[in-house]
Design a protein around this motif. Structure first.
Motif, PDB file in Angstrom:
ATOM      1  N   GLY A   1       0.821  -1.207   0.000  1.00 27.53           N
ATOM      2  CA  GLY A   1       0.000   0.000   0.000  1.00 27.53           C
ATOM      3  C   GLY A   1       0.851   1.251   0.000  1.00 27.53           C
ATOM      4  N   GLN A   2       1.859   1.284  -0.877  1.00 25.35           N
ATOM      5  CA  GLN A   2       2.822   2.371  -0.890  1.00 25.35           C
ATOM      6  C   GLN A   2       2.191   3.708  -1.279  1.00 25.35           C
ATOM      7  OE1 GLN A   2       6.666   2.066  -0.518  1.00 25.35           O
ATOM      8  NE2 GLN A   2       5.619   0.607   0.808  1.00 25.35           N
TER       9      GLN A   2
ATOM     10  N   THR B   1       9.510   1.767  -0.279  1.00 22.51           N
ATOM     11  CA  THR B   1      10.209   1.046  -1.329  1.00 22.51           C
ATOM     12  C   THR B   1       9.190   0.445  -2.291  1.00 22.51           C
ATOM     13  OG1 THR B   1      11.787  -0.746  -1.762  1.00 22.51           O
ATOM     14  CG2 THR B   1      10.269  -1.118   0.046  1.00 22.51           C
ATOM     15  N   PRO B   2       9.405   0.534  -3.621  1.00 24.64           N
ATOM     16  CA  PRO B   2      10.621   1.002  -4.288  1.00 24.64           C
ATOM     17  C   PRO B   2      10.783   2.512  -4.206  1.00 24.64           C
ATOM     18  CG  PRO B   2       8.915   0.574  -5.891  1.00 24.64           C
ATOM     19  CD  PRO B   2       8.374   0.106  -4.571  1.00 24.64           C
ATOM     20  N   LEU B   3      11.826   3.028  -4.855  1.00 24.39           N
ATOM     21  CA  LEU B   3      12.128   4.448  -4.843  1.00 24.39           C
ATOM     22  C   LEU B   3      10.913   5.276  -5.256  1.00 24.39           C
ATOM     23  CD1 LEU B   3      14.366   6.731  -4.746  1.00 24.39           C
ATOM     24  CD2 LEU B   3      14.537   6.391  -7.213  1.00 24.39           C
ATOM     25  N   LEU B   4      10.589   6.295  -4.436  1.00 22.81           N
ATOM     26  CA  LEU B   4       9.568   7.276  -4.775  1.00 22.81           C
ATOM     27  C   LEU B   4      10.285   8.607  -4.980  1.00 22.81           C
ATOM     28  CD1 LEU B   4       6.619   8.034  -5.221  1.00 22.81           C
ATOM     29  CD2 LEU B   4       6.416   8.422  -2.751  1.00 22.81           C
ATOM     30  N   SER B   5      10.550   8.953  -6.234  1.00 21.97           N
ATOM     31  CA  SER B   5      11.394  10.101  -6.548  1.00 21.97           C
ATOM     32  C   SER B   5      10.774  11.421  -6.119  1.00 21.97           C
ATOM     33  CB  SER B   5      11.695  10.135  -8.046  1.00 21.97           C
ATOM     34  OG  SER B   5      10.498  10.272  -8.796  1.00 21.97           O
TER      35      SER B   5
ATOM     36  N   SER C   1      16.238   3.319   6.053  1.00 24.05           N
ATOM     37  CA  SER C   1      16.370   2.380   4.938  1.00 24.05           C
ATOM     38  C   SER C   1      15.329   2.651   3.858  1.00 24.05           C
ATOM     39  CB  SER C   1      16.263   0.930   5.436  1.00 24.05           C
ATOM     40  OG  SER C   1      15.022   0.711   6.085  1.00 24.05           O
ATOM     41  N   ALA C   2      14.531   3.713   4.020  1.00 24.67           N
ATOM     42  CA  ALA C   2      13.531   4.072   3.022  1.00 24.67           C
ATOM     43  C   ALA C   2      14.206   4.667   1.783  1.00 24.67           C
ATOM     44  CB  ALA C   2      12.540   5.070   3.611  1.00 24.67           C
ATOM     45  N   LEU C   3      13.451   4.731   0.674  1.00 23.15           N
ATOM     46  CA  LEU C   3      13.990   5.188  -0.607  1.00 23.15           C
ATOM     47  C   LEU C   3      13.204   6.386  -1.135  1.00 23.15           C
ATOM     48  CD1 LEU C   3      14.961   2.123  -0.369  1.00 23.15           C
ATOM     49  CD2 LEU C   3      15.009   2.142  -2.862  1.00 23.15           C
ATOM     50  N   PRO C   4      13.433   7.568  -0.582  1.00 20.18           N
ATOM     51  CA  PRO C   4      12.798   8.771  -1.126  1.00 20.18           C
ATOM     52  C   PRO C   4      13.661   9.374  -2.233  1.00 20.18           C
ATOM     53  CG  PRO C   4      14.022   9.357   0.813  1.00 20.18           C
ATOM     54  CD  PRO C   4      14.214   7.863   0.619  1.00 20.18           C
TER      55      PRO C   4
ATOM     56  N   GLN D   1      26.333  -4.383  17.741  1.00 22.15           N
ATOM     57  CA  GLN D   1      27.138  -3.270  17.261  1.00 22.15           C
ATOM     58  C   GLN D   1      26.533  -1.925  17.648  1.00 22.15           C
ATOM     59  OE1 GLN D   1      27.361  -3.542  13.009  1.00 22.15           O
ATOM     60  NE2 GLN D   1      25.228  -3.028  12.677  1.00 22.15           N
ATOM     61  N   PHE D   2      27.357  -0.892  17.553  1.00 22.26           N
ATOM     62  CA  PHE D   2      26.890   0.479  17.730  1.00 22.26           C
ATOM     63  C   PHE D   2      26.920   1.185  16.377  1.00 22.26           C
ATOM     64  CE2 PHE D   2      27.812   4.985  18.014  1.00 22.26           C
ATOM     65  CZ  PHE D   2      26.787   5.424  18.819  1.00 22.26           C
ATOM     66  N   GLN D   3      25.814   1.866  16.042  1.00 20.42           N
ATOM     67  CA  GLN D   3      25.770   2.737  14.878  1.00 20.42           C
ATOM     68  C   GLN D   3      25.206   4.081  15.317  1.00 20.42           C
ATOM     69  OE1 GLN D   3      23.852   1.147  11.427  1.00 20.42           O
ATOM     70  NE2 GLN D   3      25.098  -0.691  11.368  1.00 20.42           N
ATOM     71  N   GLY D   4      25.960   5.140  15.074  1.00 16.99           N
ATOM     72  CA  GLY D   4      25.463   6.459  15.416  1.00 16.99           C
ATOM     73  C   GLY D   4      24.369   6.904  14.467  1.00 16.99           C
ATOM     74  N   ILE D   5      24.730   7.117  13.199  1.00 16.04           N
ATOM     75  CA  ILE D   5      23.778   7.505  12.168  1.00 16.04           C
ATOM     76  C   ILE D   5      24.007   6.608  10.963  1.00 16.04           C
ATOM     77  CG2 ILE D   5      23.045   9.348  10.608  1.00 16.04           C
ATOM     78  CD1 ILE D   5      23.824  11.327  12.814  1.00 16.04           C
ATOM     79  N   SER D   6      22.942   5.957  10.500  1.00 10.89           N
ATOM     80  CA  SER D   6      23.070   4.936   9.473  1.00 10.89           C
ATOM     81  C   SER D   6      22.035   5.147   8.378  1.00 10.89           C
ATOM     82  CB  SER D   6      22.870   3.544  10.101  1.00 10.89           C
ATOM     83  OG  SER D   6      22.768   2.549   9.107  1.00 10.89           O
ATOM     84  N   ASN D   7      22.476   5.075   7.127  1.00  5.50           N
ATOM     85  CA  ASN D   7      21.554   5.083   5.995  1.00  5.50           C
ATOM     86  C   ASN D   7      21.893   3.944   5.049  1.00  5.50           C
ATOM     87  OD1 ASN D   7      19.595   6.009   4.015  1.00  5.50           O
ATOM     88  ND2 ASN D   7      21.390   6.563   2.798  1.00  5.50           N
ATOM     89  N   SER D   8      20.887   3.124   4.737  1.00  6.02           N
ATOM     90  CA  SER D   8      21.042   2.071   3.737  1.00  6.02           C
ATOM     91  C   SER D   8      20.045   2.231   2.596  1.00  6.02           C
ATOM     92  CB  SER D   8      20.864   0.688   4.384  1.00  6.02           C
ATOM     93  OG  SER D   8      19.568   0.582   4.962  1.00  6.02           O
ATOM     94  N   GLY D   9      19.321   3.366   2.575  1.00  9.46           N
ATOM     95  CA  GLY D   9      18.347   3.621   1.527  1.00  9.46           C
ATOM     96  C   GLY D   9      18.974   4.372   0.364  1.00  9.46           C
ATOM     97  N   ALA D  10      18.820   3.825  -0.855  1.00  5.03           N
ATOM     98  CA  ALA D  10      19.437   4.429  -2.039  1.00  5.03           C
ATOM     99  C   ALA D  10      18.564   5.564  -2.570  1.00  5.03           C
ATOM    100  CB  ALA D  10      19.659   3.375  -3.114  1.00  5.03           C
TER     101      ALA D  10
END
Length: 280
Positions: A139-140, A177-181, A213-216, A240-249
């Motif tokens: 339901g994107q 997801t998928p990418l919403l430009s 991890s979203a794809l805007p 693990q420790f992650q301060g600020i993380s982005n995996s969304g392309a």
């Protein structure tokens, strides 16, 4: 209300189930049936399992729009304290399987800002977090949208006694997801501080302050502060420790002017987890 009763909410809204049974799916089918344009300001919420949960329809045309949790100045923010404990046991449709101070689902053109979110001293075997924003894969949203998570202050403590899946996530934005430009997501000027991930057994999730991890089309993760957080497990841990993380392309990523300072990993046994300040 009492947070030890895990079906307790400070504020709850859903357009996904019937009026009498939160376990039976009944999506709003048009914008007229959505739960939109609410302003949730200056509430003092304490001693509940979930602070605020807004769940929009699983149908794209009926997604909630324009909901505002906290406003645009410090004076309209909400205070959510002494919250958390675990998963709500009664099967609410699409409620997270973890535990958050603010849960935002199927929301567009929304704002979550200037809120103070401080958990209880938890001993939970699930991920405990400040803010979770998510979407249903089937339901994107469509069209030009903007979502904002700015100027929130978050502190979470979790010391699970048996927690291979326990962990802490300060702000977690995912599901687009998928990418919403034509989408813009702003995660800026938030503070995640004094979080403690402890416990008597190893944990695989560890502590992540802010993650996307979203794809805007445009992702702004700027001006955030990650301060004085710690992992203090009493036995060997791989978390693990992650301060600020982005995996969304995202098409455009602005990942600027963030501060990660004062993180401590202090365990009484072997620690083999990774340590990331900023990872993209």
């Amino acid at each position: 209300l009492n947070r030890t009763y895990l079906n307790t909410f400070g504020i709850y809204g859903s357009a996904r189930h019937t009026a009498t049974a939160m376990t039976i799916t009944s999506d709003a089918t048009s914008a007229a049936g959505s739960n939109s344009n609410n302003k949730i300001y200056t509430n003092l919420i304490s001693n509940v399992n979930f602070g605020i949960a807004l769940i929009g329809s699983g149908i794209s045309a009926a997604i909630d729009s324009g909901n505002d949790i906290g406003g645009t100045i410090a004076g309209t923010g909400n205070s959510i304290t002494n919250w958390g404990g675990g998963i709500a046991p009664s099967g609410y449709i699409t409620l997270t399987g973890n535990n958050y101070g603010i849960f935002s689902y199927q929301q567009i053109n929304d704002n979550i800002s200037f809120n103070t979110i401080t958990s209880a001293a938890l001993t939970s075997a699930v991920v405990e977090g400040g803010i979770l924003k998510n979407y249903l894969l089937t339901g994107q949203p469509t069209g030009t949208i903007t979502s904002t998570i700015n100027n929130n202050t978050i502190q979470v403590t979790n010391n699970p006694t048996n927690a291979t899946n326990g962990g802490i996530l300060g702000i977690n934005n995912l599901g687009l997801t998928p990418l919403l430009s034509t989408a813009t997501i702003n995660i800026s000027n938030n503070t995640v501080q004094n979080c403690v991930m402890g416990g008597a057994t190893s944990t695989t999730n560890g502590l992540t302050a802010i993650t996307n991890s979203a794809l805007p089309g445009t992702l702004n993760m700027t001006g955030n502060s990650v301060l004085n957080n710690s992992i203090t497990a009493t036995t060997a841990t791989t978390g693990q420790f992650q301060g600020i993380s982005n995996s969304g392309a995202a098409s455009t990523i602005n990942l600027n002017s963030n501060i990660i300072r004062g993180t401590v990993i202090n365990t009484n046994a072997a620690y083999s987890g990774s340590f990331f300040g900023v990872v993209n």
